[in-house]
Design a protein around this motif. Structure first.
Motif, mmCIF file in Angstrom:
data_model
loop_
_atom_site.group_PDB
_atom_site.id
_atom_site.type_symbol
_atom_site.label_atom_id
_atom_site.label_comp_id
_atom_site.label_asym_id
_atom_site.label_seq_id
_atom_site.Cartn_x
_atom_site.Cartn_y
_atom_site.Cartn_z
ATOM 1 N N MET A 195 18.331 23.498 74.982
ATOM 2 C CA MET A 195 16.892 23.625 75.194
ATOM 3 C C MET A 195 16.316 22.374 75.847
ATOM 4 N N LEU A 196 16.820 21.203 75.490
ATOM 5 C CA LEU A 196 16.286 19.953 76.015
ATOM 6 C C LEU A 196 16.734 19.705 77.454
ATOM 7 N N LEU A 197 18.020 19.752 77.709
ATOM 8 C CA LEU A 197 18.521 19.407 79.039
ATOM 9 C C LEU A 197 18.215 20.489 80.072
ATOM 10 N N ASP A 198 18.098 21.754 79.629
ATOM 11 C CA ASP A 198 17.746 22.813 80.581
ATOM 12 C C ASP A 198 16.370 22.562 81.173
ATOM 13 N N LEU A 199 15.422 22.188 80.320
ATOM 14 C CA LEU A 199 14.078 21.924 80.829
ATOM 15 C C LEU A 199 14.055 20.691 81.726
ATOM 16 N N SER A 200 14.799 19.647 81.360
ATOM 17 C CA SER A 200 14.822 18.442 82.194
ATOM 18 C C SER A 200 15.398 18.751 83.574
ATOM 19 N N GLU A 201 16.416 19.620 83.634
ATOM 20 C CA GLU A 201 16.979 20.002 84.921
ATOM 21 C C GLU A 201 15.967 20.770 85.762
ATOM 22 N N ARG A 202 15.228 21.674 85.145
ATOM 23 C CA ARG A 202 14.245 22.452 85.896
ATOM 24 C C ARG A 202 13.101 21.573 86.384
ATOM 25 N N LEU A 203 12.671 20.615 85.554
ATOM 26 C CA LEU A 203 11.620 19.693 85.995
ATOM 27 C C LEU A 203 12.101 18.808 87.137
ATOM 28 N N TYR A 204 13.354 18.388 87.041
ATOM 29 C CA TYR A 204 13.923 17.551 88.102
ATOM 30 C C TYR A 204 14.018 18.327 89.419
ATOM 31 N N ALA A 217 12.085 20.668 90.221
ATOM 32 C CA ALA A 217 10.722 20.907 90.682
ATOM 33 C C ALA A 217 10.131 19.687 91.379
ATOM 34 N N GLY A 218 10.839 18.543 91.335
ATOM 35 C CA GLY A 218 10.379 17.389 92.083
ATOM 36 C C GLY A 218 10.063 16.146 91.273
#
Length: 1014
Positions: free
Chosen positions: A915-924, A926-927
């Protein structure tokens, strides 16, 4: 169309399916059979052979060995063990775990049938496949002031048929010290004067007590059967039976002796609450519902109180159904309490009763339909399946919490629909839930009872978690749309905990070396605790009763054994927590060959609410008092279910030292120092060694002397046996029963070797000669028991544990045994439950390795990269220190239950990391800059991770506290998960982001270096 939108579009169908599953679950819950354990299959068959009163040496040579040979030839056999005692043999055949035991039983029966002709005449064989159904689930004790034989008749003729009619009741065994027998006691002098022997009189009686059909005829349209009968109607008729002497005269039986109602020679003693009693053991049929059997038995016993004569008292000495009822109720209460605690945590965190209700509804909607799938897969309601549901409570609500929290947060940010909020979290939600489920997939590789135990737990847990996932992506969006209409956006939380975490996360990301140091420290902690923590097999449970197995000195007469055991009974009776007890001497619960100096006392304790001490504390106190009043008696204290599982598996003792060699006498000598050694090991109690000393009198028949009188040795032996033991000639047939008629000499003659030597043997010409002309008497001392394993003699020394872990005790024993010097050709092994523990732990290591691989496969599929998958997986071993620390602090062994908790912990730890790293990857993607993205993801996921963690912790709290009967089985699992989850949350929230940021910098630095070189 997104999955959330699809769920909203088909809302009515989804709601209808959910309601249908709940209804099916309710119906299945009432239809599923109940038991303390899941249906268990054991790869073991036992043969019990009884052959008169042959000494152990003869039993071993002419009965045990032929049976061992044929058993060893059955395909799939892994180990054959045997025990030979006076008049009986017990052969245990252990098969490979994958063996079809129904086929194995048929093959073994066929092989044994081929050699029955070479076994001694009259040998009785009982061949049984070991299943829980061979052990009783109820034990009743009947006491009264009437003679025991009369009480036995009431139990066997009145009570037993009524109990047998209860649906689900299986084998019923009735035992008593005395049963009815007609005694024809002949006068030796009158026999000699009439030139008759005991066998002559027995043959004459058998020929007269006849009922034979001789024809049929028709008359007046009716078919008549014609009979010839001289059957006796009473004891007086037996006394009047004519006996023809050798001189041709005819005399009545009463002229040769007396005919009275009596009882057989005692080979068994049964008491209840210190007085003569009748014990009735009741087993259940395969697949029967034990609670349904209990209901039927309650009705029968209530009705019996109106039928039986006044003064007959029936006590329940053992009631497994009561323990099952209490245990299931305890786990049910743990589920309810855990659910309430989890809901309170949600309400406190969300501060919105509508959103809390949405998450809370998933609990009954996921748990109740699980019963329907358990019924579909052939499961039962038992401690393990219900324990799986109790463990699943925190996991079931996790998915709903993640979805609800995301809807709550996105609503606070504005502009995001419920369907979009669900779609955003769908991929990590599915992956994280699957990691929890796949950790149970390798459990199918576990063999033995441990595999069957945890398959039941994993089945119910996995079904509940998968249902909760389906609800979270279908029903939750539907209910979330309703809540969104009334929801007040509150924006992102900036509480003190979130701000503190944000600062700590920033430090971890900027200074990753702190995370490296932390995980190294945690790794050292885990290794250190693993080396210190004790190891065990199955966790012990307070069953509300226990068994006292006892062995008096070898060769003890039944009366002497009774005298010593009555002292033990008195100590048991004086224990305030004891409700009732029964004792048997010469018999044991289950299928065993039992000597007359061996038996058990079955003790039932008062209900938990009426006693201050646990069963373990009561046993510890009794052990000291029993050794004080009966120092010569070897005693073992065991709880019945633990003893039953050990007997079914063939590993009844926690510790068993096996000494192998060729000479049984030498083995017995070598066993004595081993027995003394075990008694000095801290925590090892109830040590039992080799039984030596079996006094016997042997009449050596002279074949030449017998031949001179026209007799074979067998003919002399048969007449001698009739003089000593008597012989069953026939039976008195009454309307509702038959009573054996035994012809024998007076006790004063047959129990006195000097007077028995004066008895006569009839020659082929009909003359009577003294026994002393054909045989001489010798006194000798042999072994009481002879043991063999895989056709090789073995001496066994066993022990149990008190306040000591199994692994530590065995390590001490092995160190002491290594100092002993055994003769050439003699070796030792350590077996018992320790051997089973080693096999189980080896298999668990394989399961753990496969679990890690499957979880890693899911992580790689989710992130499509190695680094995040590896970092999330590294959080698991470094978090095990928390689990081991809590186990160590609570004095809990690393056993099968706690090991199961460690395996489950892998899935839970990975879930938060995804849950934590998936969101960080998507934010990354996104720019956002990577450091900012991972810090942002940490702040966003901080609350849902804490919420799911605390929901799981509080849901497991009732199990961890060990409240209620049977809770000891799941307590180690709950403790391991709680300890590991607390530490893993810190590792996931701080160390994993810090290490991930460090790896990104290293990769970026390597990329820059390569560009500069290029």
């Amino acid at each position: 169309m997104t999955l959330g939108a699809l769920a909203l579009r088909h809302a009515r169908a989804i709601a209808l399916v959910a309601v249908a599953l709940v209804v099916a679950g309710i119906l299945a819950a009432f239809a599923l059979p109940s038991g303390v354990y899941p249906p268990l299959q054991f790869p073991r068959i036992v043969i019990v052979a009884k052959s008169g009163t042959l000494p152990p040496q003869s039993m071993s040579l002419i009965v045990t060995r032929p049976l061992e040979q044929v058993v060893m030839s059955v395909p799939g056999i892994r180990r054959v063990r045997s025990k030979s005692i006076r008049g009986a043999s017990e052969i245990s055949a252990q098969f490979a775990a994958a063996t079809d035991m129904v086929v194995a039983l048929q093959m073994l029966q066929n092989r044994v049938a081929e050699i029955t002709s070479i076994l001694p005449a009259g040998t009785e064989l009982q061949i049984e496949r070991m299943t829980p159904e061979v052990f009783p689930v109820f034990v009743l004790s009947l006491t009264s002031d009437m003679p025991t034989a009369d009480l036995y008749d009431y139990a066997a003729v009145v009570v037993k048929p009524e109990v047998a009619r209860v649906p689900g009741v299986g084998i019923i065994e009735v035992q008593a010290s005395d049963t009815r027998e007609i005694e024809v006691v002949l006068d030796p002098a009158k026999l000699a004067a009439s030139r008759l022997t005991v066998l002559d009189v027995a043959d004459a009686l058998k020929a007269q007590n006849t009922l034979m059909p001789i024809g049929r005829f028709q008359e007046s349209g009716l078919q008549h059967l014609t009979l010839a009968s001289a059957s006796w109607a009473s004891v007086d008729a037996i006394a009047a039976a004519p006996i023809r002497t050798r001189s041709g005269e005819t005399m009545r039986l009463a002229d040769l002796g007396t005919v009275t109602r009596g009882t057989p020679d005692r080979t068994l003693l049964v008491t209840g609450n210190g007085r003569d009693a009748v014990v009735m053991t009741i087993a259940q049929q395969i697949g029967a519902n034990i609670l349904g059997v209990k209901t039927g038995l309650d009705g029968v016993l209530t009705g019996m109180s109106k039928v039986l004569p006044a003064g007959i008292r029936i006590n329940r000495v053992y009631d497994l159904a009561e323990f099952v009822e209490e245990s299931i109720a305890g786990v049910r209460d743990a589920i309810l309490v855990g659910s309430v605690l989890a809901i309170i945590v949600l309400l406190f965190a969300l501060r919105d009763w509508r959103l809390t209700t949405i998450a809370a509804v998933t609990l009954p909607l996921a748990v109740i339909p699980t019963f329907a799938f358990m019924w579909l897969f052939g499961g039962t309601i038992n401690l393990m399946s219900m324990g799986g549901l109790a463990v699943a409570i925190g996991l079931v609500i996790d998915d709903a919490v993640v979805v609800v929290e995301n809807m709550h947060r996105r609503a606070g940010e504005g502009g995001t629909s419920v369907a979009e909020a669900v779609q955003q979290i769908l991929a990590p939600l599915v992956s994280s839930t699957l990691t929890t489920v796949v950790v149970f997939a390798p459990l199918g590789l576990l063999s033995g009872v441990q595999g069957q135990f945890f398959r039941a737990l994993s089945l119910s847990l996995s079904i509940a978690v998968l249902i909760s996932l389906a609800l979270s992506i279908s029903l939750i969006p539907l209910m979330g749309q309703w809540a969104a209409r009334h929801h007040r956006p509150s924006g992102e939380s900036h509480g003190v905990f979130a701000r503190t975490y944000g600062r700590m996360l920033g430090v971890a990301v900027q200074r990753p070396w702190i995370a490296v140091v932390a995980v190294v420290v945690l790794g050292v902690l885990a290794v250190g605790l693993f080396m210190r923590i004790g190891t065990g097999f199955f966790p012990a449970a307070d069953e509300g009763g226990f068994v006292v197995d006892y062995v008096t000195p070898a060769g003890s007469a039944l009366a002497e054994t009774d005298r010593q055991v009555r002292a033990i009974e008195k100590v048991v009776a004086q224990t305030p927590e004891v409700a009732t007890y029964s004792r048997r001497t010469g018999s044991e619960l289950g299928l065993f060959a039992t000597a007359q100096n061996t038996g058990d006392i079955l003790v039932r304790l008062k209900p938990r609410g009426q006693r201050q001490r646990s069963a373990d504390r009561i046993i510890s106190d009794l052990r000291e008092r029993v050794h004080h009043v009966a120092p010569l008696v070897d005693v073992e204290f065991v709880q019945l279910l633990q003893d039953m599982l050990g007997d079914l598996e063939g590993t009844a003792e926690p510790i068993e030292v096996k000494i192998f060699g060729d000479d049984p006498e030498r083995l017995a000598e070598l066993a004595e120092p081993v027995e003394e050694l075990l008694g000095k090991i801290d925590g090892v109690v109830d040590v039992v060694g080799v039984q030596r000393g079996n006094p016997q009198v042997t009449w050596r028949i002279d074949p030449m002397a017998a031949a001179r009188y026209g007799l074979a040795v067998e003919q002399v032996a048969n007449q001698l046996a009739a003089n000593g033991l008597g012989t069953i000639a026939t039976e008195l047939r009454l309307p509702d029963r038959t009573i054996p008629v035994r012809v024998r000499l007076p006790d004063a003659v047959r129990f006195d070797p000097s007077r028995l030597s004066a008895t006569v043997i009839r020659t082929a010409e009909g003359n009577a000669i003294p026994l002393t002309e054909l045989a001489t008497m010798e006194r000798e001392n042999g072994q009481a028991e002879l043991h063999r394993e895989n056709l090789r003699p073995v001496a066994l020394v066993s022990g149990r544990l008190e306040h000591r872990d199994l692994g530590g005790a065995v390590a001490d024993i092995r160190a002491k045994l290594d100092t002993l010097r055994l003769p050439t050709g003699y070796t030792y092994e350590i077996g018992g439950q320790y051997e089973s523990q080693r096999v189980a732990f080896r298999e668990l290591l394989l399961v753990f390795a496969l679990t890690v691989f499957l979880v890693f496969l899911i992580l790689v599929s989710q992130f499509r990269a190695w680094v995040p998958a590896i970092l999330i997986m590294l959080a698991a071993p470094f978090s095990l220190g928390g689990a081991l620390l809590l186990l160590w602090l609570t004095g809990t062994d690393l056993n099968l239950s706690s090991a199961m908790g460690l395996i489950l912990l892998v899935g839970l730890i990975v879930k938060n990391g995804i849950m934590l790293l998936d969101l960080s990857e998507r934010l990354y993607e996104a720019g956002e800059p990577f450091d900012a993205a991972i810090a942002h993801a940490g702040r966003v996921r901080f609350r849902p991770i804490l919420m799911t963690t605390f929901c799981t912790l509080f849901a497991l709290l009732p199990l961890a506290l060990g409240l209620g009967a049977g809770s000891e089985l799941q307590r180690p699992l709950a403790l391991a998960v709680i300890g590991g989850l607390v530490l893993s949350t810190l590792v996931t929230l701080l160390a994993v982001p810090g290490l991930y940021a460090a790896t990104r910098r290293l990769r970026r630095s390597d990329s820059v270096t390569r560009e500069m070189k290029g």
